[in-house]
Design a protein around this motif. Structure first.
Motif, short mmCIF file in Angstrom:
data_model
loop_
_atom_site.label_atom_id
_atom_site.label_comp_id
_atom_site.label_asym_id
_atom_site.label_seq_id
_atom_site.Cartn_x
_atom_site.Cartn_y
_atom_site.Cartn_z
N MET A 1 -52.63 72.94 13.13
CA MET A 1 -52.35 74.02 13.74
C MET A 1 -53.85 74.21 14.08
SD MET A 1 -52.63 77.73 12.58
CE MET A 1 -51.69 77.72 10.20
N GLU A 4 -53.52 71.21 17.76
CA GLU A 4 -52.44 71.68 18.64
C GLU A 4 -52.82 73.04 19.21
OE1 GLU A 4 -47.34 72.92 19.17
OE2 GLU A 4 -48.89 72.48 17.72
N PHE A 5 -53.94 74.59 18.96
CA PHE A 5 -54.08 75.57 19.36
C PHE A 5 -55.36 75.70 18.89
CE2 PHE A 5 -49.88 75.92 17.72
CZ PHE A 5 -48.98 76.17 18.93
N PRO A 43 -56.21 81.63 13.63
CA PRO A 43 -55.62 80.39 15.25
C PRO A 43 -55.49 81.09 16.66
CG PRO A 43 -54.51 81.88 12.69
CD PRO A 43 -55.54 82.38 13.04
N PHE A 45 -53.29 80.49 18.85
CA PHE A 45 -51.66 80.98 19.36
C PHE A 45 -51.58 82.25 19.29
CE2 PHE A 45 -50.99 81.01 15.10
CZ PHE A 45 -50.63 81.92 14.34
N VAL A 79 -46.06 78.38 12.88
CA VAL A 79 -45.74 77.40 13.61
C VAL A 79 -44.90 76.17 12.79
CG1 VAL A 79 -48.80 77.39 14.29
CG2 VAL A 79 -47.56 76.41 12.09
N THR A 80 -43.92 76.75 12.25
CA THR A 80 -43.46 75.78 11.39
C THR A 80 -41.55 76.05 12.15
OG1 THR A 80 -44.72 75.61 9.70
CG2 THR A 80 -42.66 75.43 9.47
N ARG A 89 -40.01 76.54 16.46
CA ARG A 89 -41.12 77.37 15.87
C ARG A 89 -40.78 78.99 16.30
NH1 ARG A 89 -46.19 73.92 16.52
NH2 ARG A 89 -45.76 73.76 18.15
N VAL A 91 -43.54 80.07 17.77
CA VAL A 91 -45.07 80.01 18.08
C VAL A 91 -44.62 79.71 19.68
CG1 VAL A 91 -46.19 78.01 17.80
CG2 VAL A 91 -47.56 79.37 18.25
N ASP A 92 -43.55 79.17 19.74
CA ASP A 92 -43.04 78.16 20.67
C ASP A 92 -42.40 79.64 21.62
OD1 ASP A 92 -44.23 75.92 20.41
OD2 ASP A 92 -42.55 74.93 19.44
#
Length: 121
Positions: A1, A4-5, A43, A45, A79-80, A89, A91-92
């Motif tokens: 995490m 990436e973020f 995080p 994100f 994030v999973t 995910r 977040v995406d």
């Protein structure tokens, strides 16, 4: 995490928000946190480039708090790959799906409580 973020410390986030807001505490009350033995982190994100909070993530987090889903579980869910989202995910998908779809996926993922089965993350 973190790779990436970004995963800035709570103190760093408070300091940065204090540069933008006269009183950062109302914003700090809305921030997702990840708790570890080393400290408390936020995080990346959940932030936009201007350090404002992403409204869809905040809506999801508010629902998670109402469902009593712990911060760490919510962050991991974000994030999973999520079965309720065809392994996408969350977040995406925050800018691509309607918030109601994401909230329904969150609710389905945790319908038996945090940490219960694969669908919980």
């Amino acid at each position: 995490m973190g790779a990436e973020f970004g995963l800035p410390s709570l103190e760093r986030v408070r300091s940065r928000l204090a540069q933008i807001h006269e009183d950062p505490e109302p914003v700090m009350q809305q921030v997702v946190r990840v708790f570890s033995a080393e400290g408390t982190y936020c995080p990346g994100f959940q932030f936009r480039e201007d350090l404002s909070l992403h409204p869809v993530v905040m809506g999801l987090f508010a629902r998670a708090m109402a469902l009593r889903i712990p911060h760490n579980y919510f962050a991991a869910w974000m994030v999973t790959g999520c079965p309720a989202l065809r392994e996408g995910r969350p977040v995406d998908l925050v800018d691509r799906l309607a918030p109601a779809v994401l909230i329904a996926a969150l609710e389905r993922s945790f319908e038996h409580g945090p940490g219960v089965g694969r669908g919980s993350v």
